[in-house]
Write a protein that holds these residues in place. Sequence first.
Motif, short mmCIF file in Angstrom:
data_model
loop_
_atom_site.label_atom_id
_atom_site.label_comp_id
_atom_site.label_asym_id
_atom_site.label_seq_id
_atom_site.Cartn_x
_atom_site.Cartn_y
_atom_site.Cartn_z
N MET A 2 0.83 -1.19 0.00
CA MET A 2 0.00 0.00 0.00
C MET A 2 0.88 1.25 0.00
N ALA A 24 -4.98 6.20 0.03
CA ALA A 24 -4.24 4.94 0.07
C ALA A 24 -4.50 4.15 -1.19
N SER A 25 -3.45 3.57 -1.71
CA SER A 25 -3.61 2.67 -2.85
C SER A 25 -3.81 1.27 -2.30
N GLY A 26 -4.63 0.48 -2.97
CA GLY A 26 -4.78 -0.90 -2.53
C GLY A 26 -5.95 -1.10 -1.59
N PHE A 29 -6.47 -1.06 2.84
CA PHE A 29 -6.55 0.11 3.70
C PHE A 29 -7.36 -0.18 4.96
N TYR A 77 -10.86 4.38 0.56
CA TYR A 77 -9.44 4.24 0.93
C TYR A 77 -8.81 5.59 1.29
#
Length: 124
Positions: A2, A24-26, A29, A77
């Motif tokens: 992440m 946040a990526s992914g 989170f 996220y």
Amino acid sequence: QMQLVESGGGLVQAGESLRLSCAASGRTFSNYGMGWFRQAPGKEREFVAAIDWSGSSTYYEHSVKGRFTISRDNANYTLYLQMNSLKPEDTAVYYCAAKKPGGSYYLKDSFGLWGQGTQVTVSS
């Protein structure tokens, strides 16, 4: 892994407000407790606020309690920090961070993943 990207910083006058965001990526989170820390020039990075994975528990540093509000949107996220009644002493680079399992929400060593930071400057 992440990644965290902060935004929303800027220059404001004392008494004004800002809202910081941390994207946040992914999709992991929602697995993490999250926190905001800040670092002023020549000072250690310090705890500001934190929130558990669900958003049901929040934690604040004494000087920001009642002025700042931490929240999160797990569906999107994103972590937030609403900062009201800003003071010149709030001037710092603000970082979001993801918490490791265990440890205290109040300690930066409990957090293992950090964003790049966003500058907040409050003029008097």
